[in-house]
Design a protein around this motif. Structure first.
Motif, PDB file in Angstrom:
ATOM      1  N   UNK A 154     -16.129  32.736  -9.789  1.00  0.00           N
ATOM      2  CA  UNK A 154     -17.287  33.393 -10.440  1.00  0.00           C
ATOM      3  C   UNK A 154     -17.774  32.517 -11.816  1.00  0.00           C
ATOM      4  N   UNK A 155     -17.086  31.558 -12.168  1.00  0.00           N
ATOM      5  CA  UNK A 155     -17.154  30.490 -13.239  1.00  0.00           C
ATOM      6  C   UNK A 155     -18.147  29.650 -12.890  1.00  0.00           C
ATOM      7  N   UNK A 156     -19.074  29.525 -13.879  1.00  0.00           N
ATOM      8  CA  UNK A 156     -20.082  28.683 -13.907  1.00  0.00           C
ATOM      9  C   UNK A 156     -19.493  27.188 -14.837  1.00  0.00           C
ATOM     10  N   UNK A 157     -19.029  26.118 -14.168  1.00  0.00           N
ATOM     11  CA  UNK A 157     -18.383  25.064 -14.830  1.00  0.00           C
ATOM     12  C   UNK A 157     -19.271  24.639 -16.053  1.00  0.00           C
ATOM     13  N   UNK A 158     -20.586  24.450 -15.919  1.00  0.00           N
ATOM     14  CA  UNK A 158     -21.203  23.972 -16.991  1.00  0.00           C
ATOM     15  C   UNK A 158     -21.494  24.998 -18.463  1.00  0.00           C
ATOM     16  N   UNK A 159     -21.428  26.339 -17.942  1.00  0.00           N
ATOM     17  CA  UNK A 159     -21.158  27.400 -19.095  1.00  0.00           C
ATOM     18  C   UNK A 159     -19.953  27.305 -19.776  1.00  0.00           C
ATOM     19  N   UNK A 160     -18.953  26.888 -19.083  1.00  0.00           N
ATOM     20  CA  UNK A 160     -17.574  26.999 -19.682  1.00  0.00           C
ATOM     21  C   UNK A 160     -16.940  26.118 -20.033  1.00  0.00           C
ATOM     22  N   UNK A 161     -17.552  24.894 -20.338  1.00  0.00           N
ATOM     23  CA  UNK A 161     -16.795  23.727 -20.721  1.00  0.00           C
ATOM     24  C   UNK A 161     -15.903  22.857 -19.491  1.00  0.00           C
ATOM     25  N   UNK A 162     -16.361  23.023 -18.324  1.00  0.00           N
ATOM     26  CA  UNK A 162     -15.621  22.419 -17.228  1.00  0.00           C
ATOM     27  C   UNK A 162     -15.787  21.123 -16.822  1.00  0.00           C
ATOM     28  N   UNK A 163     -15.171  20.000 -16.848  1.00  0.00           N
ATOM     29  CA  UNK A 163     -15.509  18.671 -16.598  1.00  0.00           C
ATOM     30  C   UNK A 163     -14.854  18.507 -15.265  1.00  0.00           C
ATOM     31  N   UNK A 164     -15.405  18.158 -14.200  1.00  0.00           N
ATOM     32  CA  UNK A 164     -15.006  17.540 -12.943  1.00  0.00           C
ATOM     33  C   UNK A 164     -14.095  16.240 -13.125  1.00  0.00           C
ATOM     34  N   UNK A 165     -12.792  16.255 -12.876  1.00  0.00           N
ATOM     35  CA  UNK A 165     -12.143  14.871 -12.906  1.00  0.00           C
ATOM     36  C   UNK A 165     -11.865  14.055 -11.659  1.00  0.00           C
ATOM     37  N   UNK A 166     -11.870  14.656 -10.715  1.00  0.00           N
ATOM     38  CA  UNK A 166     -11.917  14.279  -9.503  1.00  0.00           C
ATOM     39  C   UNK A 166     -12.722  14.914  -8.355  1.00  0.00           C
ATOM     40  N   UNK A 167     -13.447  14.214  -7.397  1.00  0.00           N
ATOM     41  CA  UNK A 167     -14.387  14.982  -6.615  1.00  0.00           C
ATOM     42  C   UNK A 167     -14.632  14.020  -5.436  1.00  0.00           C
ATOM     43  N   UNK A 168     -14.337  14.483  -4.390  1.00  0.00           N
ATOM     44  CA  UNK A 168     -14.426  13.567  -3.024  1.00  0.00           C
ATOM     45  C   UNK A 168     -13.500  14.153  -1.867  1.00  0.00           C
ATOM     46  N   UNK A 169     -13.697  13.284  -0.777  1.00  0.00           N
ATOM     47  CA  UNK A 169     -12.573  13.742   0.490  1.00  0.00           C
ATOM     48  C   UNK A 169     -11.276  13.068   0.014  1.00  0.00           C
ATOM     49  N   UNK A 170     -10.514  13.766   0.566  1.00  0.00           N
ATOM     50  CA  UNK A 170      -9.012  13.605   0.289  1.00  0.00           C
ATOM     51  C   UNK A 170      -8.197  14.050   1.289  1.00  0.00           C
ATOM     52  N   UNK A 171      -6.688  13.243   1.732  1.00  0.00           N
ATOM     53  CA  UNK A 171      -6.078  13.970   2.755  1.00  0.00           C
ATOM     54  C   UNK A 171      -5.455  15.116   2.405  1.00  0.00           C
ATOM     55  N   UNK A 172      -5.461  16.113   3.320  1.00  0.00           N
ATOM     56  CA  UNK A 172      -4.929  17.483   2.953  1.00  0.00           C
ATOM     57  C   UNK A 172      -3.459  17.488   2.535  1.00  0.00           C
ATOM     58  N   UNK A 173      -2.888  17.880   1.333  1.00  0.00           N
ATOM     59  CA  UNK A 173      -1.548  18.149   1.127  1.00  0.00           C
ATOM     60  C   UNK A 173      -1.137  19.015   2.445  1.00  0.00           C
ATOM     61  N   UNK A 174       0.364  19.015   2.492  1.00  0.00           N
ATOM     62  CA  UNK A 174       0.986  19.957   3.483  1.00  0.00           C
ATOM     63  C   UNK A 174       0.500  21.447   3.216  1.00  0.00           C
ATOM     64  N   UNK A 175       0.843  21.761   1.995  1.00  0.00           N
ATOM     65  CA  UNK A 175       0.623  23.188   1.736  1.00  0.00           C
ATOM     66  C   UNK A 175      -0.792  23.800   1.793  1.00  0.00           C
ATOM     67  N   UNK A 176      -1.678  22.950   1.497  1.00  0.00           N
ATOM     68  CA  UNK A 176      -3.063  23.127   1.744  1.00  0.00           C
ATOM     69  C   UNK A 176      -3.417  22.911   3.198  1.00  0.00           C
ATOM     70  N   UNK A 177      -3.098  21.816   3.924  1.00  0.00           N
ATOM     71  CA  UNK A 177      -3.423  21.908   5.464  1.00  0.00           C
ATOM     72  C   UNK A 177      -2.946  23.266   6.033  1.00  0.00           C
ATOM     73  N   UNK A 178      -1.742  23.727   5.751  1.00  0.00           N
ATOM     74  CA  UNK A 178      -1.181  24.991   6.399  1.00  0.00           C
ATOM     75  C   UNK A 178      -2.167  26.230   5.993  1.00  0.00           C
ATOM     76  N   UNK A 179      -2.482  26.361   4.952  1.00  0.00           N
ATOM     77  CA  UNK A 179      -3.069  27.442   4.509  1.00  0.00           C
ATOM     78  C   UNK A 179      -4.722  27.258   5.183  1.00  0.00           C
ATOM     79  N   UNK A 180      -5.282  26.157   5.432  1.00  0.00           N
ATOM     80  CA  UNK A 180      -6.738  26.237   5.796  1.00  0.00           C
ATOM     81  C   UNK A 180      -6.440  25.956   7.418  1.00  0.00           C
TER      82      UNK A 180
END
Length: 243
Positions: A93-119
């Motif tokens: 529910x957080x709006x990044x622009x309103x809460x001083x959020x800065x994207x540091x890495x965005x894009x396609x990435x190989x799924x780590x094992x833990x993430x792949x299992x959950x997805x």
């Protein structure tokens, strides 16, 4: 060592002050809190610091925030309503622009094992990753990484490098018609990874709280994975429940 070195961060001092005023009746249930500008002037802090304090109060179930209207004290106290701290939901529910959020890495990435299992996808298959660092006026306060299938991110702003102007849950419902229905979280206390320590400006031996949340849609399968890292000296998680 001066007493100032032991003082809580500025946003935490605002949280404590507002909670005291709610407890003593200065801000009764259902009342509107002072505006962000009023809090900035009262506490002599920056807007991101005030926004961070309000986000913490929202996460702890103390207030509700309505875009364009302000922040309201919840009509029912958190303990009575059995409101728990729900970090995963707060992230969505957080709006990044309103809460001083800065994207540091965005894009396609190989799924780590833990993430792949959950997805439920093969390990190292491409998924969309969105990593955002949030700061207050003094220091980084948390690091959020969102993982989702590439096809879900298509047509949305999840793969764009600019801060989102709406919460992820609202954004996906608006752009994709996707309704996120429930979250399952795992909490851990650990040391940060090398990258986490660098981004959060922590020692490698500093404690952090890790929240790994699976976010489900109406079809009963995870649509998003939220990996939230919280510096241990800035955060505490609370819960309340009946026996």
């Amino acid at each position: 060592m001066s007493s100032e070195e032991y003082a809580p961060p500025k946003y935490a001092q605002i949280v404590q002050a507002i909670r005291r005023r709610i407890a003593d009746g200065t801000y009764p249930p259902g009342s509107l809190l002072p505006s962000e500008t009023q809090l900035i002037n009262e506490f002599h802090v920056s807007r991101p610091t005030v926004v961070r304090a309000l986000q913490v109060l929202q996460l702890r179930g103390v207030i509700e925030r309505e875009h364009g209207k302000g922040s309201f004290v919840k009509a029912t106290p958190p303990a009575a309503a059995e409101e728990a701290s729900r970090p995963g939901r707060a992230v969505l529910d957080r709006a990044e622009a309103d809460e001083n959020g800065s994207p540091v890495s965005v894009g396609e990435h190989p799924a780590p094992a833990s993430v792949a299992k959950l997805l439920g996808v093969p390990e190292k298959s491409p998924v969309m990753m969105r990593r955002v660092l949030f700061r207050d006026a003094d220091r980084p306060v948390d690091l959020v990484t969102i993982w989702c299938p590439v096809e879900l991110a298509e047509g949305s702003a999840l793969g764009q490098p600019e801060p989102l102007t709406a919460g992820i849950r609202q954004h996906l419902q608006h752009t994709k018609g996707l309704k996120l229905e429930h979250v399952a979280e795992r909490l851990s206390a650990r040391h940060p990874s090398t990258e986490e320590a660098k981004l959060l400006e922590l020692r490698k031996t500093a404690p952090v709280l890790g929240v790994l949340a699976s976010v489900y849609n109406g079809g009963g399968r995870p649509a998003l994975i939220v990996d939230l890292v919280l510096p241990g000296d800035l955060h505490e998680l609370e819960d309340a429940y009946s026996l």
